[in-house]
Design an enzyme around this catalytic site. Sequence first.
Site, short mmCIF file in Angstrom:
data_model
loop_
_atom_site.label_atom_id
_atom_site.label_comp_id
_atom_site.label_asym_id
_atom_site.label_seq_id
_atom_site.Cartn_x
_atom_site.Cartn_y
_atom_site.Cartn_z
N HIS A 25 -3.43 10.84 0.50
CA HIS A 25 -2.88 10.66 1.85
C HIS A 25 -2.31 12.02 2.30
O HIS A 25 -1.13 12.18 2.53
CB HIS A 25 -1.82 9.55 1.84
N GLU B 226 -7.70 8.10 6.17
CA GLU B 226 -8.06 8.69 7.45
C GLU B 226 -8.68 10.09 7.34
O GLU B 226 -8.11 11.08 7.83
CB GLU B 226 -6.83 8.75 8.37
N GLU C 7 -3.44 -0.24 8.15
CA GLU C 7 -2.30 0.25 8.95
C GLU C 7 -2.39 -0.33 10.35
O GLU C 7 -3.49 -0.40 10.93
CB GLU C 7 -2.31 1.78 9.09
N TYR D 66 -4.51 1.81 15.78
CA TYR D 66 -3.32 2.02 16.62
C TYR D 66 -3.61 1.81 18.10
O TYR D 66 -2.82 1.20 18.80
CB TYR D 66 -2.73 3.41 16.37
N ARG E 104 0.85 -1.19 0.00
CA ARG E 104 0.00 0.00 0.00
C ARG E 104 0.89 1.24 0.00
O ARG E 104 1.70 1.42 0.91
CB ARG E 104 -0.91 0.00 1.24
N ASN F 141 -7.44 1.37 9.84
CA ASN F 141 -6.16 1.71 10.45
C ASN F 141 -6.38 1.70 11.95
O ASN F 141 -7.18 2.48 12.47
CB ASN F 141 -5.70 3.11 10.02
C1 FCB Z 1 -1.55 7.31 10.57
C2 FCB Z 1 -1.20 7.86 9.20
C3 FCB Z 1 0.14 7.41 8.70
C4 FCB Z 1 1.18 7.38 9.80
C5 FCB Z 1 0.67 6.61 11.00
C6 FCB Z 1 1.66 6.50 12.12
O1 FCB Z 1 -2.48 8.15 11.18
O2 FCB Z 1 -2.18 7.47 8.25
O3 FCB Z 1 0.50 8.24 7.64
O4 FCB Z 1 1.56 8.65 10.11
O5 FCB Z 1 -0.50 7.22 11.47
#
Ligand code: FCB
Length: 448
Positions: free
Chosen positions: A122, A167, A354, A295, A78, A293
Amino acid sequence: MPHRLDLPAGFRWGASTAAHQIEGAVDEDGRGPSVWDTFAARPSTVRDGHTGAVACDHYHRYPEDIALMKGLGLDGYRFSVAWPRIRPTGEGAVNPAGLDFYDRLVDALLAAGITPLPTLFHWDLPQTLEDAGGWLNRDTAYRFAEYTAIVADRLGDRVPAWITLNEPFVHMVYGYALGIHAPGRALMLDALPVAHHQLLAHGLAAAALHERGLDVLIANNLTPVWPASSADADLAAAQAYDVLHNRLFTDPLLLGRYPDLSAYGVGPDLGGSVHDGDLKLITATPLDGLGVNYYNPTRIAAPTEPGLPFAEAPIEGVPRTAFDWPVVPDGLRELLTGLRDRYGAALPPVTITENGCSTTEELDDTFRIDYLAGHLDALAAAVAQGVDVRGYYTWSLLDNYEWAEGYHQRFGLVHVDFETQQRTPKASYAWYRDLIAVHRARNVKRGW
Ligand code: FCB
């Protein structure tokens, strides 16, 4: 001993990057300026004044980077296409050299047996479009659809699936509400039209992609929302946050309507930006897949001061990344099963677009290995609980330009020395390579 996972046959393994974070070459071959060039040139925007002017120099070193991907055994890669390389002012003349770059990249990926998965936006909007209002201006959605058609006409014969936006929540909040990212506007709730114009852009681009027989995804940043307590005020705050972070960007796509934003004092037309027929345009082309995505979860309490209907509360007692983000692998299972419960049959197959962490470890990055292993276990648990997850793209292949943090946060499986551009695989690179190989071998065996 490589990690063992129970995942469906055909599960796709990948890694993610984004144009402005790796390419560099910002003044080459006719690329126009983007909002990130302008923003980073302003004092006190990016840590230590770092810019993306060189980044990982991937624009010139992509063959070496593809060799690294091949060494991992990736199924998919990607990356994002830089709009200002394709149409330097966001409209008008197309820059053939920009298209040529992605043409070469795609061919080199295919020659390495890797499927390209491009993201069309992006965060690097052409500066000229920002000067005309950026994502506050409805016209930007139409310019995005034109640019999408230009890129798809050139690469669609070799690229089967496309991600429209990365995002849109983070871009709206960091870029337009708080001003931490480009374009650096601090409009708070007046930034809400940015949500709608991005979703409209998605809908128009999705139609252009489907007309060309191509699959469409979006990559949404999603988070499980944890109320700080079971007190009514905390529950209401958590619900309000969930609406803003998760539902605002997913309900319109999957349910064809905006969630109730009354906690923000905002009506269903998002500050007058939603015109008749817009929601039809947004849903007319159903998503072929939802990119997620992930985290970390977010813990939310009732606000202590006027303004927003929520306040963020710390998550205690868990490890933290170099970015100070809490590490909660099971949050990924919770998020995925929660999506399935919320959207039911309206939820398309999911791909993790992500997931990863920044650490201060140089090459022996055991923190990252633990992070990835934990999240992949959580992903497998969600699959066991019936969620249709088709692939996992880790963030990121390379250490890169981490937006407002400059080169300080290292997310890569591959270490990059930003002085010499030397690439060195970290321990997590070998770990991921072995995991992919073992998983593939197990799948083959099961096929007998
Ligand atoms: C996300 C972004 C990516 C990167 C990661 C750590 O929010 O999409 O570009 O910065 O965080």
